[in-house]
Scaffold this active site. Structure first.
Site, mmCIF file in Angstrom:
data_model
loop_
_atom_site.group_PDB
_atom_site.id
_atom_site.type_symbol
_atom_site.label_atom_id
_atom_site.label_comp_id
_atom_site.label_asym_id
_atom_site.label_seq_id
_atom_site.Cartn_x
_atom_site.Cartn_y
_atom_site.Cartn_z
ATOM 1 N N ASN A 259 -35.232 100.806 39.177
ATOM 2 C CA ASN A 259 -35.841 100.181 40.251
ATOM 3 C C ASN A 259 -34.100 99.628 41.004
ATOM 4 O O ASN A 259 -33.601 99.094 40.243
ATOM 5 C CB ASN A 259 -36.998 99.437 40.053
ATOM 6 C CG ASN A 259 -37.072 98.199 40.075
ATOM 7 O OD1 ASN A 259 -36.602 98.733 41.775
ATOM 8 N ND2 ASN A 259 -37.983 97.029 40.859
ATOM 9 N N TRP A 260 -34.425 100.583 41.823
ATOM 10 C CA TRP A 260 -33.051 100.405 42.427
ATOM 11 C C TRP A 260 -32.886 99.484 43.626
ATOM 12 O O TRP A 260 -32.197 98.489 43.894
ATOM 13 C CB TRP A 260 -32.601 101.484 43.440
ATOM 14 C CG TRP A 260 -31.722 102.449 42.244
ATOM 15 C CD1 TRP A 260 -31.878 103.115 41.108
ATOM 16 C CD2 TRP A 260 -31.483 103.765 42.778
ATOM 17 N NE1 TRP A 260 -31.140 103.660 40.589
ATOM 18 C CE2 TRP A 260 -30.767 104.791 41.738
ATOM 19 C CE3 TRP A 260 -31.237 104.740 44.483
ATOM 20 C CZ2 TRP A 260 -30.196 105.379 41.849
ATOM 21 C CZ3 TRP A 260 -30.431 106.127 43.810
ATOM 22 C CH2 TRP A 260 -30.348 107.094 42.499
ATOM 23 N N LYS A 261 -33.711 98.906 43.669
ATOM 24 C CA LYS A 261 -34.007 98.135 44.386
ATOM 25 C C LYS A 261 -33.236 97.054 45.528
ATOM 26 O O LYS A 261 -33.059 98.463 46.256
ATOM 27 C CB LYS A 261 -33.960 95.989 43.964
ATOM 28 C CG LYS A 261 -34.669 95.941 42.222
ATOM 29 C CD LYS A 261 -34.134 94.707 41.621
ATOM 30 C CE LYS A 261 -35.146 94.858 40.524
ATOM 31 N NZ LYS A 261 -35.556 93.476 39.811
ATOM 32 N N HIS B 120 -44.706 94.529 42.074
ATOM 33 C CA HIS B 120 -43.541 93.931 41.314
ATOM 34 C C HIS B 120 -43.634 92.202 41.513
ATOM 35 O O HIS B 120 -43.683 91.715 42.465
ATOM 36 C CB HIS B 120 -42.189 94.410 41.398
ATOM 37 C CG HIS B 120 -41.006 94.167 40.976
ATOM 38 N ND1 HIS B 120 -40.532 92.997 41.228
ATOM 39 C CD2 HIS B 120 -40.233 94.931 39.945
ATOM 40 C CE1 HIS B 120 -39.395 93.309 40.017
ATOM 41 N NE2 HIS B 120 -38.973 94.003 39.837
ATOM 42 N N GLU C 85 -40.758 90.262 42.163
ATOM 43 C CA GLU C 85 -40.310 89.857 43.240
ATOM 44 C C GLU C 85 -41.672 89.878 44.577
ATOM 45 O O GLU C 85 -41.025 89.522 45.501
ATOM 46 C CB GLU C 85 -39.192 90.707 43.310
ATOM 47 C CG GLU C 85 -37.983 90.372 42.124
ATOM 48 C CD GLU C 85 -37.174 91.422 41.645
ATOM 49 O OE1 GLU C 85 -36.798 92.518 42.535
ATOM 50 O OE2 GLU C 85 -36.473 91.178 41.114
ATOM 51 N N GLU D 69 -43.880 92.968 32.968
ATOM 52 C CA GLU D 69 -42.547 93.013 33.186
ATOM 53 C C GLU D 69 -42.542 91.327 33.314
ATOM 54 O O GLU D 69 -42.840 90.872 33.758
ATOM 55 C CB GLU D 69 -42.360 93.115 34.726
ATOM 56 C CG GLU D 69 -41.990 94.592 34.682
ATOM 57 C CD GLU D 69 -41.249 94.993 35.907
ATOM 58 O OE1 GLU D 69 -40.198 95.951 35.168
ATOM 59 O OE2 GLU D 69 -41.455 94.859 37.052
ATOM 60 N N GLY E 272 -33.808 90.697 34.856
ATOM 61 C CA GLY E 272 -32.331 90.158 35.473
ATOM 62 C C GLY E 272 -32.270 89.089 35.253
ATOM 63 O O GLY E 272 -30.810 88.733 35.622
ATOM 64 N N SER F 195 -34.817 93.381 31.459
ATOM 65 C CA SER F 195 -33.167 93.310 31.568
ATOM 66 C C SER F 195 -33.093 94.466 29.977
ATOM 67 O O SER F 195 -32.529 94.423 28.748
ATOM 68 C CB SER F 195 -32.771 91.931 30.674
ATOM 69 O OG SER F 195 -32.843 91.182 31.598
HETATM 70 P P1 PGA Z 1 -34.430 94.282 35.085
HETATM 71 O O1 PGA Z 1 -34.835 94.491 36.320
HETATM 72 O O2 PGA Z 1 -33.441 95.299 33.942
HETATM 73 O O3 PGA Z 1 -32.475 93.986 36.132
HETATM 74 O O4 PGA Z 1 -33.934 93.189 34.483
HETATM 75 C C1 PGA Z 1 -36.192 95.233 35.985
HETATM 76 C C2 PGA Z 1 -37.311 94.854 36.724
HETATM 77 O O5 PGA Z 1 -36.853 94.290 38.197
HETATM 78 O O6 PGA Z 1 -38.412 95.978 37.380
#
Ligand code: PGA
Length: 270
Positions: A25-27, A111, A113, A183, A189, A229
């Site tokens: 997931n490159w966000k 997600h 976020e 998640e 993150g 992470s």
């Molecule tokens: P992260 O993010 O690996 O940077 O913790 C995972 C995600 O948000 O899918």
């Protein structure tokens, strides 16, 4: 010692029963040129990988260049979000068909976020799931608890609620086409990863809830990814767990070396 514990402690014995899927997931990172270059590099580095499904999810503006870069490889393209309507006056929105026509096969939905920063609810997530499945795209539905919810002992309640609300009115057949991603929000993150056992326990719970809803056969075959992470240093221990069927990787998917290492850490488990 139970079979499950035996599996956890003996690195040599365990073999995965379901195939592995690793998604990046490159966000909101990488412009369309940078994304093209990274996708091209990954295509070369992962050219020999056929036993693990690898999905790249760049931002909307990079979907086209990444799809060009991935042509002729087994790496698959995914989007990070979608709108539920087919078309219309929905300024800023992208439909499932638009994604399909760009070459997407997967879409991340719900997600944390999106839930926390963009006020997504189980209701809109449910609409998105239905719309995506109608276009034969595979949704990766994200669920997970916050730190506060975990500390209050509410992890299972939260997961159950997200599954219940997200899957409203979805026929069993459609549920069987989805991928789930557990998640824990406190691990995204932050550098804090759930321990393999913590993660696997929640995966077992999720599979049980899916079984209650749509039966054992679908639950048994469902891919449940872990995200939060995931790094080259912890990927193997997580992927080794019997109920963890892959990873949704954020930060570590933005670097070709770390993402390649994560993908390769799954190879000798198969
Ligand atoms: P992260 O993010 O690996 O940077 O913790 C995972 C995600 O948000 O899918």
């Amino acid at each position: 010692m139970s079979q499950k514990n035996n599996n956890r402690h003996n690195n040599q014995i365990i073999k995965k029963t379901r195939s592995l899927l690793i998604a990046g997931n490159w966000k909101m990172y990488k412009d369309h040129n940078e994304a093209y270059n990274l996708a091209l590099t990954l295509k070369e580095r992962l050219a020999d990988i056929s036993s693990i499904k690898v999905v790249i999810c760049p931002s909307f503006t990079s979907l086209h260049t990444v799809s060009l870069a991935l042509k002729g490889s087994s790496l698959l393209l995914g989007a990070q979000d979608v709108h539920w309507e087919k078309e219309g006056a929905f300024t800023g929105a992208i439909s499932p068909l638009m994604l399909l026509l760009l070459g997407c096969r997967y879409v991340i939905i719900g997600h944390s976020e999106r839930r926390n920063l963009f006020q997504e609810t189980n209701k809109t997530i449910n609409l998105k799931l239905k719309a995506v499945l109608k276009e034969n795209l595979t949704p990766i539905l994200c669920i997970g608890e916050t730190l506060q919810e975990r500390e209050k002992g509410n992890t299972e309640l939260v997961i159950e609620d997200q599954l219940k609300g997200g899957l409203v009115d979805l026929p069993a057949e459609d549920v069987g086409k989805m991928v789930l991603a557990y998640e824990p929000v406190w691990a995204i993150g932050t550098g804090k990863t759930a321990t393999p056992k913590q993660a696997n326990d929640v995966h077992i719970f999720i599979r049980k809830k899916i079984e209650e809803k749509v039966g054992q056969e679908i639950a048994k075959n469902m891919s449940i990814l872990y995200g939060g992470s995931v790094k080259p240093e912890n990927a193997k221990d997580l992927l080794r767990e019997p109920d963890i069927d892959g990873a949704l990787v954020g930060g570590a998917s933005l670097n070709e070396e770390s993402f390649e290492k994560i993908v390769r850490s799954g190879i000798d488990l198969l």
